[in-house]
Design a protein around this motif. Structure first.
Motif, PDB file in Angstrom:
ATOM      1  N   MET A   1     -22.465  50.149 -29.434  1.00  0.00           N
ATOM      2  CA  MET A   1     -22.536  51.424 -28.723  1.00  0.00           C
ATOM      3  C   MET A   1     -21.127  51.929 -28.466  1.00  0.00           C
ATOM      4  SD  MET A   1     -24.533  52.592 -25.251  1.00  0.00           S
ATOM      5  CE  MET A   1     -26.123  52.646 -26.087  1.00  0.00           C
ATOM      6  N   VAL A   2     -20.899  53.195 -28.798  1.00  0.00           N
ATOM      7  CA  VAL A   2     -19.566  53.786 -28.697  1.00  0.00           C
ATOM      8  C   VAL A   2     -19.568  54.936 -27.711  1.00  0.00           C
ATOM      9  CG1 VAL A   2     -17.678  54.872 -29.955  1.00  0.00           C
ATOM     10  CG2 VAL A   2     -19.091  53.140 -31.094  1.00  0.00           C
ATOM     11  N   GLY A   3     -18.721  54.828 -26.689  1.00  0.00           N
ATOM     12  CA  GLY A   3     -18.476  55.916 -25.762  1.00  0.00           C
ATOM     13  C   GLY A   3     -17.196  56.622 -26.172  1.00  0.00           C
ATOM     14  N   ALA A   4     -17.325  57.835 -26.685  1.00  0.00           N
ATOM     15  CA  ALA A   4     -16.167  58.585 -27.162  1.00  0.00           C
ATOM     16  C   ALA A   4     -16.423  60.068 -26.894  1.00  0.00           C
ATOM     17  CB  ALA A   4     -15.946  58.348 -28.655  1.00  0.00           C
ATOM     18  N   GLY A   5     -15.635  60.651 -26.018  1.00  0.00           N
ATOM     19  CA  GLY A   5     -15.811  62.059 -25.723  1.00  0.00           C
ATOM     20  C   GLY A   5     -17.087  62.375 -24.974  1.00  0.00           C
ATOM     21  N   CYS A   6     -17.730  61.385 -24.354  1.00  0.00           N
ATOM     22  CA  CYS A   6     -18.973  61.644 -23.624  1.00  0.00           C
ATOM     23  C   CYS A   6     -18.680  62.169 -22.215  1.00  0.00           C
ATOM     24  CB  CYS A   6     -19.861  60.407 -23.595  1.00  0.00           C
ATOM     25  SG  CYS A   6     -19.058  58.886 -23.104  1.00  0.00           S
ATOM     26  N   ARG A   7     -19.680  62.743 -21.573  1.00  0.00           N
ATOM     27  CA  ARG A   7     -19.491  63.396 -20.275  1.00  0.00           C
ATOM     28  C   ARG A   7     -19.747  62.448 -19.109  1.00  0.00           C
ATOM     29  NH1 ARG A   7     -22.470  69.256 -21.281  1.00  0.00           N
ATOM     30  NH2 ARG A   7     -21.121  69.940 -23.006  1.00  0.00           N
ATOM     31  N   GLY A   8     -19.343  61.238 -19.280  1.00  0.00           N
ATOM     32  CA  GLY A   8     -19.510  60.241 -18.241  1.00  0.00           C
ATOM     33  C   GLY A   8     -18.865  58.947 -18.693  1.00  0.00           C
ATOM     34  N   HIS A   9     -18.877  57.965 -17.809  1.00  0.00           N
ATOM     35  CA  HIS A   9     -18.294  56.653 -18.113  1.00  0.00           C
ATOM     36  C   HIS A   9     -19.362  55.737 -18.687  1.00  0.00           C
ATOM     37  CE1 HIS A   9     -14.525  57.641 -16.195  1.00  0.00           C
ATOM     38  NE2 HIS A   9     -15.173  58.053 -15.125  1.00  0.00           N
ATOM     39  N   LEU A  10     -19.079  55.123 -19.832  1.00  0.00           N
ATOM     40  CA  LEU A  10     -19.986  54.126 -20.399  1.00  0.00           C
ATOM     41  C   LEU A  10     -19.855  52.847 -19.585  1.00  0.00           C
ATOM     42  CD1 LEU A  10     -21.903  52.921 -22.497  1.00  0.00           C
ATOM     43  CD2 LEU A  10     -19.920  52.523 -23.980  1.00  0.00           C
ATOM     44  N   THR A  11     -20.955  52.435 -18.957  1.00  0.00           N
ATOM     45  CA  THR A  11     -20.959  51.222 -18.144  1.00  0.00           C
ATOM     46  C   THR A  11     -22.194  50.394 -18.492  1.00  0.00           C
ATOM     47  OG1 THR A  11     -22.116  52.339 -16.310  1.00  0.00           O
ATOM     48  CG2 THR A  11     -19.699  52.299 -16.235  1.00  0.00           C
ATOM     49  N   LEU A  12     -22.208  49.164 -18.005  1.00  0.00           N
ATOM     50  CA  LEU A  12     -23.309  48.240 -18.239  1.00  0.00           C
ATOM     51  C   LEU A  12     -23.983  47.896 -16.923  1.00  0.00           C
ATOM     52  CD1 LEU A  12     -21.375  45.838 -20.620  1.00  0.00           C
ATOM     53  CD2 LEU A  12     -22.900  47.711 -21.294  1.00  0.00           C
TER      54      LEU A  12
ATOM     55  N   GLN B   1     -13.580  54.602 -26.848  1.00  0.00           N
ATOM     56  CA  GLN B   1     -12.486  55.139 -27.648  1.00  0.00           C
ATOM     57  C   GLN B   1     -12.138  56.516 -27.080  1.00  0.00           C
ATOM     58  OE1 GLN B   1     -10.452  54.434 -30.599  1.00  0.00           O
ATOM     59  NE2 GLN B   1      -9.590  56.381 -29.877  1.00  0.00           N
ATOM     60  N   HIS B   2     -10.910  56.698 -26.636  1.00  0.00           N
ATOM     61  CA  HIS B   2     -10.494  57.998 -26.126  1.00  0.00           C
ATOM     62  C   HIS B   2     -10.477  59.025 -27.256  1.00  0.00           C
ATOM     63  CE1 HIS B   2      -8.008  55.713 -22.855  1.00  0.00           C
ATOM     64  NE2 HIS B   2      -9.296  55.725 -22.591  1.00  0.00           N
ATOM     65  N   THR B   3     -11.203  60.111 -27.089  1.00  0.00           N
ATOM     66  CA  THR B   3     -11.174  61.206 -28.045  1.00  0.00           C
ATOM     67  C   THR B   3     -11.792  62.426 -27.392  1.00  0.00           C
ATOM     68  OG1 THR B   3     -11.677  61.815 -30.331  1.00  0.00           O
ATOM     69  CG2 THR B   3     -13.441  60.779 -29.095  1.00  0.00           C
ATOM     70  N   GLY B   4     -11.616  63.572 -27.996  1.00  0.00           N
ATOM     71  CA  GLY B   4     -12.222  64.785 -27.466  1.00  0.00           C
ATOM     72  C   GLY B   4     -13.708  64.845 -27.765  1.00  0.00           C
ATOM     73  N   ALA B   5     -14.448  65.577 -26.931  1.00  0.00           N
ATOM     74  CA  ALA B   5     -15.901  65.669 -27.090  1.00  0.00           C
ATOM     75  C   ALA B   5     -16.289  66.240 -28.445  1.00  0.00           C
ATOM     76  CB  ALA B   5     -16.491  66.525 -25.975  1.00  0.00           C
ATOM     77  N   ALA B   6     -15.470  67.133 -28.984  1.00  0.00           N
ATOM     78  CA  ALA B   6     -15.804  67.784 -30.258  1.00  0.00           C
ATOM     79  C   ALA B   6     -15.837  66.800 -31.421  1.00  0.00           C
ATOM     80  CB  ALA B   6     -14.800  68.898 -30.553  1.00  0.00           C
ATOM     81  N   PHE B   7     -15.195  65.658 -31.275  1.00  0.00           N
ATOM     82  CA  PHE B   7     -15.102  64.693 -32.369  1.00  0.00           C
ATOM     83  C   PHE B   7     -16.105  63.547 -32.245  1.00  0.00           C
ATOM     84  CE2 PHE B   7     -10.882  66.562 -31.794  1.00  0.00           C
ATOM     85  CZ  PHE B   7     -10.665  67.092 -33.064  1.00  0.00           C
ATOM     86  N   SER B   8     -16.880  63.528 -31.177  1.00  0.00           N
ATOM     87  CA  SER B   8     -17.729  62.374 -30.891  1.00  0.00           C
ATOM     88  C   SER B   8     -18.733  62.086 -32.006  1.00  0.00           C
ATOM     89  CB  SER B   8     -18.463  62.583 -29.565  1.00  0.00           C
ATOM     90  OG  SER B   8     -19.305  61.483 -29.289  1.00  0.00           O
TER      91      SER B   8
END
Length: 222
Positions: free
Chosen positions: A98-109, A61-68
């Motif tokens: 598992m939710v990748g939102a505002g993280c400092r990398g790409h969520l991959t499998l 989910q695209h969002t800013g890091a502050a909202f993660s």
């Protein structure tokens, strides 16, 4: 192939008559979802419809890091399944979202005997960190096990990855224009022929879960 406008697995009855609670999903099935603008409300509706034993699910989910952190807590309050923040080295299992939102990398499998998640540093892809395209492409080795959906959002992130998943054997959906806050990402998917089906938001959860049903369960519903 163009996407179909249809009710999908089980039609309208899928929402009214849930699958039997015992061993409802194929053991190897996996759900992937990408979303951007308008996606938080869309995901709240989708995740509220997922059972506690839902297939392993990974979301960008695209969002800013502050909202993660607050976003993860929000999703966790509405979901029967366990909702966790994206991190590396986790075996993604049934009943976990598992939710990748505002993280400092790409969520991959990292497919293998176990499905291991990674948060991989790097440059933005398709203009985003994390990127839906990166998540979708990481699942290409196991595409026939995947049910993927691209939801409301601005831009094109996830459209090409969804196409590659479909071409590799995944089942793919995109949200329709009428229920999208911004019909950018799902429109790009539809234009590419990446989405096997175009569905309204209310149908996304039943469709994804239906696509993950054990074959004998799905046959019994027809």
């Amino acid at each position: 192939a163009r996407a179909q406008m249809a009710e999908g697995p089980g039609g309208a009855s899928a929402a009214a008559h849930p699958l039997a609670p015992a061993r409802r999903f194929g053991a190897d099935r996996l759900i992937l979802i990408g979303a951007s603008t308008g996606g938080i409300d869309a995901l709240l509706q989708i995740l509220a419809a997922f059972p506690a034993d839902c297939p392993p699910t990974a979301i960008v989910q695209h969002t800013g890091a502050a909202f993660s952190d607050s976003l993860i807590r929000l999703f966790a309050r509405c979901a029967a399944a366990r909702v966790v923040t994206a991190e590396s080295g986790v075996a993604l299992q049934a009943g976990t979202i598992m939710v990748g939102a505002g993280c400092r990398g790409h969520l991959t499998l990292r497919p293998g005997k176990a499905l291991i998640t990674e948060v991989t540093p790097g440059a933005p892809v398709s203009g985003h960190m994390p990127s839906v395209d990166m998540l979708f492409r990481s699942a290409l080795p196991i595409a026939p096990r995947v049910a993927a959906a691209l939801l409301t959002g601005m831009g094109r992130d996830g459209a090409q990855g969804l196409l590659e998943l479909r071409q590799a054997g995944a089942r793919t959906l995109a949200q329709d224009e009428a229920t999208s806050v911004v019909y950018g990402m799902p429109r790009a998917a539809a234009d590419l022929g990446a989405a096997e089906r175009i569905v309204p938001l209310a149908r996304v959860a039943p469709e994804l879960l239906g696509l993950c049903a054990e074959p004998r369960m799905e046959a019994a519903r027809r």
